[in-house]
Design an enzyme around this catalytic site. Structure first.
Site, PDB file in Angstrom:
ATOM      1  N   HIS A 124       0.877  -1.177   0.000  1.00 19.01           N
ATOM      2  CA  HIS A 124       0.000   0.000   0.000  1.00 19.01           C
ATOM      3  C   HIS A 124       0.915   1.228   0.000  1.00 19.01           C
ATOM      4  O   HIS A 124       2.027   1.173   0.528  1.00 19.01           O
ATOM      5  CB  HIS A 124      -0.839  -0.059   1.285  1.00 19.01           C
ATOM      6  CG  HIS A 124      -1.914   0.968   1.391  1.00 19.01           C
ATOM      7  ND1 HIS A 124      -1.674   2.262   1.772  1.00 19.01           N
ATOM      8  CD2 HIS A 124      -3.250   0.886   1.192  1.00 19.01           C
ATOM      9  CE1 HIS A 124      -2.817   2.931   1.798  1.00 19.01           C
ATOM     10  NE2 HIS A 124      -3.802   2.118   1.451  1.00 19.01           N
ATOM     11  N   ASP A 201       3.142  -4.728   8.001  1.00 19.40           N
ATOM     12  CA  ASP A 201       1.914  -3.934   7.894  1.00 19.40           C
ATOM     13  C   ASP A 201       0.732  -4.906   8.029  1.00 19.40           C
ATOM     14  O   ASP A 201       0.446  -5.683   7.119  1.00 19.40           O
ATOM     15  CB  ASP A 201       1.923  -3.226   6.531  1.00 19.40           C
ATOM     16  CG  ASP A 201       0.596  -2.558   6.217  1.00 19.40           C
ATOM     17  OD1 ASP A 201      -0.370  -2.720   6.991  1.00 19.40           O
ATOM     18  OD2 ASP A 201       0.530  -1.871   5.176  1.00 19.40           O
ATOM     19  N   GLN A 204      -4.429  -5.366   6.760  1.00 18.58           N
ATOM     20  CA  GLN A 204      -5.404  -6.299   6.178  1.00 18.58           C
ATOM     21  C   GLN A 204      -5.334  -7.687   6.818  1.00 18.58           C
ATOM     22  O   GLN A 204      -6.032  -8.609   6.376  1.00 18.58           O
ATOM     23  CB  GLN A 204      -5.164  -6.432   4.661  1.00 18.58           C
ATOM     24  CG  GLN A 204      -5.351  -5.146   3.886  1.00 18.58           C
ATOM     25  CD  GLN A 204      -6.804  -4.681   3.857  1.00 18.58           C
ATOM     26  OE1 GLN A 204      -7.743  -5.444   4.097  1.00 18.58           O
ATOM     27  NE2 GLN A 204      -7.015  -3.408   3.565  1.00 18.58           N
ATOM     28  N   LYS A 227     -10.393  -0.843  10.376  1.00 19.43           N
ATOM     29  CA  LYS A 227     -10.549  -2.036   9.531  1.00 19.43           C
ATOM     30  C   LYS A 227     -10.954  -3.257  10.354  1.00 19.43           C
ATOM     31  O   LYS A 227     -11.159  -4.340   9.828  1.00 19.43           O
ATOM     32  CB  LYS A 227      -9.244  -2.304   8.767  1.00 19.43           C
ATOM     33  CG  LYS A 227      -8.947  -1.211   7.726  1.00 19.43           C
ATOM     34  CD  LYS A 227      -7.741  -1.558   6.903  1.00 19.43           C
ATOM     35  CE  LYS A 227      -7.183  -0.379   6.136  1.00 19.43           C
ATOM     36  NZ  LYS A 227      -7.996   0.042   4.984  1.00 19.43           N
ATOM     37  N   CYS A 365      -4.743   2.359  -3.756  1.00 16.49           N
ATOM     38  CA  CYS A 365      -3.541   2.903  -3.098  1.00 16.49           C
ATOM     39  C   CYS A 365      -2.356   1.952  -3.237  1.00 16.49           C
ATOM     40  O   CYS A 365      -1.560   1.805  -2.301  1.00 16.49           O
ATOM     41  CB  CYS A 365      -3.794   3.204  -1.620  1.00 16.49           C
ATOM     42  SG  CYS A 365      -4.947   4.528  -1.374  1.00 16.49           S
TER      43      CYS A 365
HETATM   44  N1  PLP Z   1      -1.726  -0.901   4.516  1.00 18.33           N
HETATM   45  C1  PLP Z   1      -2.648  -1.661   3.914  1.00 18.33           C
HETATM   46  C2  PLP Z   1      -2.277  -3.039   3.462  1.00 18.33           C
HETATM   47  C3  PLP Z   1      -3.930  -1.161   3.720  1.00 18.33           C
HETATM   48  O1  PLP Z   1      -4.844  -1.918   3.104  1.00 18.33           O
HETATM   49  C4  PLP Z   1      -4.233   0.142   4.170  1.00 18.33           C
HETATM   50  C5  PLP Z   1      -5.569   0.725   3.936  1.00 18.33           C
HETATM   51  O2  PLP Z   1      -6.287   0.328   3.050  1.00 18.33           O
HETATM   52  C6  PLP Z   1      -3.242   0.871   4.809  1.00 18.33           C
HETATM   53  C7  PLP Z   1      -2.002   0.319   4.968  1.00 18.33           C
HETATM   54  C8  PLP Z   1      -3.488   2.250   5.312  1.00 18.33           C
HETATM   55  O3  PLP Z   1      -4.367   2.237   6.378  1.00 18.33           O
HETATM   56  P1  PLP Z   1      -4.879   3.599   7.040  1.00 18.33           P
HETATM   57  O4  PLP Z   1      -5.386   4.437   5.904  1.00 18.33           O
HETATM   58  O5  PLP Z   1      -5.962   3.150   7.950  1.00 18.33           O
HETATM   59  O6  PLP Z   1      -3.747   4.215   7.739  1.00 18.33           O
END
Ligand code: PLP
Length: 407
Positions: A124, A201, A204, A227, A365
């Site tokens: 992401h 990270d 998900q 999430k 993203c």
């Molecule tokens: N990392 C992953 C794999 C994601 O799917 C997302 C959000 O869709 C994020 C990071 C970013 O999360 P946040 O916008 O809640 O900080």
């Protein structure tokens, strides 16, 4: 989980009663954010009605009650991730802020010109851009682990990317586009064999599969509350105590200090050193409620049910002519990304919306990933514990209609 359990779960999410253009809402955008159960909504109201006072500094009753709730929430989140050290849990606004914190603070302490950071092609943007900013600041290089056609990381190339200049590896546990569950334990072991720390990270992963930071032996693990049925604006960073002690604060301000003099300021102990300003104690307590909600149902039960939904959706979606599923890893989470012929994903998403079905379209993203596959984006259906096979059936029939209209 049986039908009665699912019906009960559905009844706990008020938003599922919404009508969208007079149609029952089918919410398949859980990868972007999840809906909130009544207990989490109640907890937010309860917070403002019964324990709202700024925390940590107050001697009065309400402030102490709020402080206790916030610190208990930290313990709940720590237990959920598998650490019994509450100082290893830092509340952040979410995954993005947590990664920025590590990229900045770890970067300040341990990175120098010529060093390297390793990420993967399926990250992401929030696990790319903070590292790029660090690389720019310190004149370093970002290295990227590629993937195979199924959407699985190439572990041989990964090994070959590590060297004495690698300062940290930062990869996603589960891809938000492909659904791939990466072999993070193996990724961590390989990096640790060369004394390289790893950030995972978990944005998900945490809502869908069991995570144990101690078992993984991971150095940093991050996720977003929204999430996993909690409100927006709250999330957490797990960091090994030794690393959190070794890196400087990310932001300066109240709460994160021990003493402030114009000549010199000293910093607070963990975890407060990383929580400058008034923390989101209403958010943290609502996050703890969401975690308890998940624990009561059981993350293994959730994982098994969502797997069932994903397998069913994957099978049914193949009834659509010219469909191409993007991401066919052996280990997959609750995501089905796809394209149909030459139809633009955006058009499919727009028309599904008119039928009450919320899916996400575009690059999610993860532009470098989408570019590497050479596609304009995908349509992504992502599932949660309150979705059903009946909803998938309605979705497939709607998709057939939409595809017919657009062909
Ligand atoms: N990392 C992953 C794999 C994601 O799917 C997302 C959000 O869709 C994020 C990071 C970013 O999360 P946040 O916008 O809640 O900080």
């Amino acid at each position: 989980m049986d039908k009665i359990t699912i019906e009960k779960i559905r009844s706990e999410f008020p938003i599922l009663n919404e009508k969208i253009y007079d149609k029952p809402l089918i919410y398949f955008d859980n990868g972007a954010t999840t809906q909130k159960p009544q207990c989490v909504l109640d907890r937010i109201i309860y917070g403002y009605e019964h324990l709202n006072a700024n925390i940590h500094r107050g001697v009065h009753f309400l402030s102490q009650r709020a402080t206790e709730a916030h610190e208990n929430a930290r313990k709940t989140v720590g237990d959920f991730l598998g650490t019994d050290k509450r100082e290893e849990i830092i509340f952040t606004r979410g995954t993005t802020e947590a990664i920025n914190l590590v990229a900045f603070s770890f970067g300040e302490a341990f990175c120098n010109e010529g060093d390297e950071i390793v990420v993967s092609v399926m990250e992401h943007h929030s696990n790319i851009v903070p590292w790029q900013m660090l690389c720019e600041r310190k004149k370093m290089t970002l290295r990227v682990i590629p993937m195979n056609e199924k959407g699985e990381l190439d572990m041989d190339i990964y090994k070959s990317l590590l060297n004495e200049r690698t300062r940290i590896v930062s990869v996603t546990h589960v891809s938000n586009v492909l659904g791939t569950i990466n072999p993070v334990k193996q990724i961590i072991e390989i990096a640790h064999a060369q004394n390289i720390p790893v950030l995972i990270d978990g944005a998900q992963a945490v809502p869908h599969i069991a995570v144990d930071v101690k078992e993984l032996d991971v150095d940093f693990y991050v996720f977003s509350g929204h999430k996993i049925y909690a409100p927006t604006g709250i999330g957490a960073l797990y960091g090994k105590e030794k690393w959190l002690n070794a890196i400087p604060p990310y932001q300066g301000g109240g709460e994160m200090i021990a003493t402030v003099r114009f000549e010199k300021t000293t910093y607070n102990e963990l975890p407060f050193k990383f929580e400058a300003g008034t923390p989101d104690y209403i958010g943290s307590t609502a996050l703890a409620e969401a975690v308890r909600y998940v624990q009561e149902i059981g993350i293994e039960n959730i994982a098994a049910y969502e797997h069932e939904l994903t397998v069913y959706a994957t099978k049914r979606i193949q009834e659509i002519e010219n469909v191409r599923i993007i991401g066919q890893a052996d280990e997959k989470s609750a995501v089905v990304s796809f394209l149909v012929g030459e139809i633009h994903p955006y058009d499919i998403g727009m028309l599904l919306d008119r039928l009450g079905i919320a899916v996400r379209t575009g690059h999610h993203c993860a532009q470098p990933l989408i570019d590497s596959i050479g596609i304009p984006g995908t349509v992504r259906a992502s599932f949660s514990l309150y979705n059903t096979k009946e909803e998938i059936d309605v979705f497939i029939e709607a998709l057939k209609r939409v595809v017919m209209m657009l062909s």
